[in-house]
Design a protein around this motif. Structure first.
Motif, PDB file in Angstrom:
ATOM      1  N   MET A 131      76.945  44.214  36.913  1.00 33.61           N
ATOM      2  CA  MET A 131      77.397  44.463  38.108  1.00 33.61           C
ATOM      3  C   MET A 131      77.336  46.258  38.231  1.00 33.61           C
ATOM      4  N   GLY A 132      77.527  46.754  37.404  1.00 29.11           N
ATOM      5  CA  GLY A 132      77.651  48.112  37.670  1.00 29.11           C
ATOM      6  C   GLY A 132      76.547  48.976  36.766  1.00 29.11           C
ATOM      7  N   GLY A 133      77.004  49.537  35.776  1.00 29.53           N
ATOM      8  CA  GLY A 133      76.374  50.807  35.429  1.00 29.53           C
ATOM      9  C   GLY A 133      74.924  50.750  34.719  1.00 29.53           C
ATOM     10  N   VAL A 134      74.381  51.591  34.373  1.00 29.64           N
ATOM     11  CA  VAL A 134      72.855  51.670  33.796  1.00 29.64           C
ATOM     12  C   VAL A 134      72.562  50.769  32.673  1.00 29.64           C
ATOM     13  N   LEU A 135      73.399  50.792  31.795  1.00 29.77           N
ATOM     14  CA  LEU A 135      73.410  50.038  30.611  1.00 29.77           C
ATOM     15  C   LEU A 135      73.250  48.487  30.911  1.00 29.77           C
TER      16      LEU A 135
ATOM     17  N   PHE B 276      84.521  55.839  39.786  1.00 32.77           N
ATOM     18  CA  PHE B 276      84.167  54.684  40.091  1.00 32.77           C
ATOM     19  C   PHE B 276      84.154  53.602  38.921  1.00 32.77           C
ATOM     20  N   ASP B 277      83.857  54.223  37.643  1.00 35.55           N
ATOM     21  CA  ASP B 277      83.798  53.220  36.771  1.00 35.55           C
ATOM     22  C   ASP B 277      85.279  52.946  36.035  1.00 35.55           C
ATOM     23  N   GLU B 278      86.244  53.525  36.717  1.00 37.95           N
ATOM     24  CA  GLU B 278      87.565  53.356  36.155  1.00 37.95           C
ATOM     25  C   GLU B 278      88.387  52.490  37.011  1.00 37.95           C
ATOM     26  N   CYS B 279      87.771  51.977  37.938  1.00 42.02           N
ATOM     27  CA  CYS B 279      88.377  51.120  39.039  1.00 42.02           C
ATOM     28  C   CYS B 279      89.272  49.829  38.118  1.00 42.02           C
ATOM     29  N   HIS B 280      88.466  49.246  37.423  1.00 40.85           N
ATOM     30  CA  HIS B 280      89.003  48.107  36.521  1.00 40.85           C
ATOM     31  C   HIS B 280      89.523  48.633  35.181  1.00 40.85           C
ATOM     32  N   ARG B 281      89.561  49.789  34.876  1.00 40.56           N
ATOM     33  CA  ARG B 281      90.022  50.197  33.267  1.00 40.56           C
ATOM     34  C   ARG B 281      91.243  49.953  33.185  1.00 40.56           C
ATOM     35  N   LYS B 282      92.209  50.114  33.813  1.00 43.85           N
ATOM     36  CA  LYS B 282      93.732  49.757  33.671  1.00 43.85           C
ATOM     37  C   LYS B 282      93.904  48.318  33.378  1.00 43.85           C
ATOM     38  N   CYS B 283      93.073  47.413  34.162  1.00 44.08           N
ATOM     39  CA  CYS B 283      93.088  45.995  33.575  1.00 44.08           C
ATOM     40  C   CYS B 283      92.603  45.785  32.421  1.00 44.08           C
ATOM     41  N   LYS B 284      91.292  46.276  32.179  1.00 45.34           N
ATOM     42  CA  LYS B 284      90.678  46.119  31.094  1.00 45.34           C
ATOM     43  C   LYS B 284      91.449  46.423  29.715  1.00 45.34           C
ATOM     44  N   GLU B 285      92.191  47.386  29.730  1.00 45.30           N
ATOM     45  CA  GLU B 285      92.680  48.107  28.504  1.00 45.30           C
ATOM     46  C   GLU B 285      93.902  47.172  28.166  1.00 45.30           C
ATOM     47  N   VAL B 286      94.429  46.259  28.971  1.00 45.16           N
ATOM     48  CA  VAL B 286      95.298  45.208  28.752  1.00 45.16           C
ATOM     49  C   VAL B 286      94.793  44.110  27.509  1.00 45.16           C
ATOM     50  N   PHE B 287      93.545  43.879  27.856  1.00 43.34           N
ATOM     51  CA  PHE B 287      92.926  42.761  27.056  1.00 43.34           C
ATOM     52  C   PHE B 287      92.532  43.108  25.608  1.00 43.34           C
ATOM     53  N   PRO B 288      92.758  42.391  24.382  1.00 40.03           N
ATOM     54  CA  PRO B 288      92.407  42.679  23.275  1.00 40.03           C
ATOM     55  C   PRO B 288      90.962  42.689  23.104  1.00 40.03           C
ATOM     56  N   ILE B 289      90.496  43.483  21.996  1.00 40.08           N
ATOM     57  CA  ILE B 289      88.983  43.614  21.857  1.00 40.08           C
ATOM     58  C   ILE B 289      88.671  42.896  20.653  1.00 40.08           C
ATOM     59  N   GLN B 290      87.568  42.114  20.893  1.00 38.30           N
ATOM     60  CA  GLN B 290      87.229  41.293  19.673  1.00 38.30           C
ATOM     61  C   GLN B 290      86.359  41.975  18.589  1.00 38.30           C
TER      62      GLN B 290
ATOM     63  N   GLY C 114      84.898  51.905  48.521  1.00 43.14           N
ATOM     64  CA  GLY C 114      83.779  52.466  47.962  1.00 43.14           C
ATOM     65  C   GLY C 114      82.576  51.907  47.807  1.00 43.14           C
ATOM     66  N   GLY C 115      81.552  52.291  47.314  1.00 43.51           N
ATOM     67  CA  GLY C 115      80.140  51.588  47.014  1.00 43.51           C
ATOM     68  C   GLY C 115      79.180  52.037  45.923  1.00 43.51           C
ATOM     69  N   GLU C 116      78.387  50.864  45.469  1.00 39.15           N
ATOM     70  CA  GLU C 116      77.387  51.242  44.344  1.00 39.15           C
ATOM     71  C   GLU C 116      75.907  50.844  44.825  1.00 39.15           C
ATOM     72  N   LEU C 117      75.339  51.624  44.410  1.00 38.00           N
ATOM     73  CA  LEU C 117      73.818  51.207  44.658  1.00 38.00           C
ATOM     74  C   LEU C 117      72.978  51.601  43.462  1.00 38.00           C
ATOM     75  N   VAL C 118      72.214  50.562  42.844  1.00 40.42           N
ATOM     76  CA  VAL C 118      71.351  50.603  42.031  1.00 40.42           C
ATOM     77  C   VAL C 118      70.090  50.190  42.321  1.00 40.42           C
ATOM     78  N   TYR C 119      69.176  51.387  42.082  1.00 41.72           N
ATOM     79  CA  TYR C 119      67.772  51.151  42.377  1.00 41.72           C
ATOM     80  C   TYR C 119      66.862  51.334  40.987  1.00 41.72           C
TER      81      TYR C 119
END
Lengths: 342, 64
Positions: A1-5, A64-78, A213-218
């Motif tokens: 959904m988001g970044g370049v990677l 923009f990339d930190e919008c969901h970060r707070k919630c993601k930090e709560v979850f354990p990393i596999q 906000g918004g994101e545009l990927v071309y």
């Protein structure tokens, strides 16, 4: 959904353990993310006109990339296998780390990493430029350079190789205004072939609590080009953050709630129109600083239950992480053990 | 007597409704079903997070 990677589907960078405390005078970025920017502090004791202006002043909404970060930090990393990490600060600017990973599923590996932090101070505990790199025993390199060009413009360059071949190279520039953040990222640009990815983000504070906000990927390749757009909304309450990202590829909603100083809860919902799949995850974080203990647990709609236990063995500079994940539907179990020294 | 006969006539309809609701909620191949059920679980999770997470771990234990 988001970044370049995600758009170019490369091999993901290896996870970086975050259990080590940075050496004095050193700022270690969290994993491969951007260092946090200190918030704008409004002036006090001003006259009524300026006080009115201060009251209506909108805060910067963050990246923009930190919008969901707070919630993601709560979850354990596999994590799987055994990991030993040794961090050593050689000076106030330079730190090295050695990581040995023993695994039953993948190949075991050794990684050597370095972190350099410059002397240009932009805020409390924020020094630039920051250069982070690591290389494994097969010669694959991950490197990042983060530099604050001016008080409002920050740039980042990242490279990733698999042995001698470059698989990812990207550069981005972020501009932080008074009440907005704009970012442009160029991913894997290849002028000779005529391919590349451009990602642009924009996030604007509408009220002190609401940011939209918004994101545009071309993306472009020989004979093919396309664009994907998504919109994001973030609402920040007194002790919660609700974020929603929606686009043609799907939707991602997250809710973060800080119940008290010990307990944080996160709920995530993801729907992918391309994969025709949805999932919801519930996670919690228990932080007991008196016991130097942090516990994360999660359960999701695919019947995967996971947990992480992190314990700092003070006064030794030692940190222990135990992790286990159980997939009830597929009857698969995975456990990991990590020791961080320094 | 129309009372019990009408009840018998409506109960197969109710049973059919329950059967179709059960089939809908357990059919993992239906994307729309997955979307709605997981959306409901997300809303339930948010409700639990807002209303049932206010316990204090560091509060003193009650003495017996």
């Amino acid at each position: 959904m988001g970044g370049v990677l995600a758009a170019s589907s490369p091999n993901p960078p290896p996870p970086v353990t975050s259990g080590a405390a940075p050496a004095p005078g050193l700022t270690v970025p969290p994993g491969f993310g951007m260092p946090p920017v200190s918030p704008v502090i409004p002036s006090t004791g001003a006259d009524p006109g300026q006080q009115q202006e201060a009251r209506t002043h909108l805060p910067n909404p963050g990246a923009f990339d930190e919008c969901h970060r707070k919630c993601k930090e709560v979850f354990p990393i596999q994590m799987e296998g055994v990991r030993l990490t040794v961090n050593k600060g050689l000076s106030n600017h330079f730190q090295v780390n050695h990581t040995l990973m023993l695994s039953t599923m993948d190949d075991s590996s050794y990684r050597f990493g370095t972190t350099y932090v410059g002397s240009k101070q932009m805020g409390p505990a924020e020094f630039f430029p920051v250069m982070v790199g690591d290389m494994d025993n097969s010669g694959s390199l991950n490197a990042q350079i983060i530099h604050q060009i001016s008080s409002r413009i920050r740039s980042k360059f990242a490279f990733q190789t698999q042995q001698q071949k470059f698989v990812n190279w990207q550069g981005d520039a972020e501009f932080r205004g008074e009440d907005f953040t704009a970012t442009v990222t160029f991913g894997n640009p290849d002028v000779l072939v005529g391919s590349g990815i451009i990602v642009s983000h924009y996030l604007q504070s509408i009220t002190p609590s609401l940011a939209l906000g918004g994101e545009l990927v071309y993306h472009r390749r020989p004979g093919e080009e396309g664009a994907v757009m998504s919109l994001v909304g973030k609402y920040t309450g007194s002790n919660y953050i609700a974020t929603l990202t929606m686009g043609s590829a799907g939707a991602h909603a997250s809710y973060y709630h800080k119940a008290n100083d010990q307990l944080q809860v996160g709920v995530e919902y993801e729907a992918s129109a391309r994969m025709q799949d949805t999932s919801v995850s519930f996670g919690y974080l228990l932080d007991v600083p008196k016991a130097n203990l942090q516990f994360k647990g999660s359960i999701d709609s695919n019947w995967v239950v996971g947990a992480n236990l992190e314990k700092k063995l003070l006064p030794l500079p030692l940190s222990l992480v135990l992790c286990s994940f159980l997939n009830h539907r597929k009857n698969k179990f995975q456990c990991g053990f990590s020791v961080t020294i320094g | 007597m129309t009372g019990p006969e009408s009840k018998k006539a409506s109960s197969p309809g109710v049973m059919n409704w329950f059967r179709s609701a059960y089939r809908f909620s357990t059919d993992r191949n239906d994307f729309r079903r997955n979307l709605l059920v997981n959306l409901g679980l997300f809303v339930a999770g948010v409700w639990v997070a807002r209303n049932l997470s206010d316990f204090d771990l560091m509060s003193p234990q009650p003495v017996a």
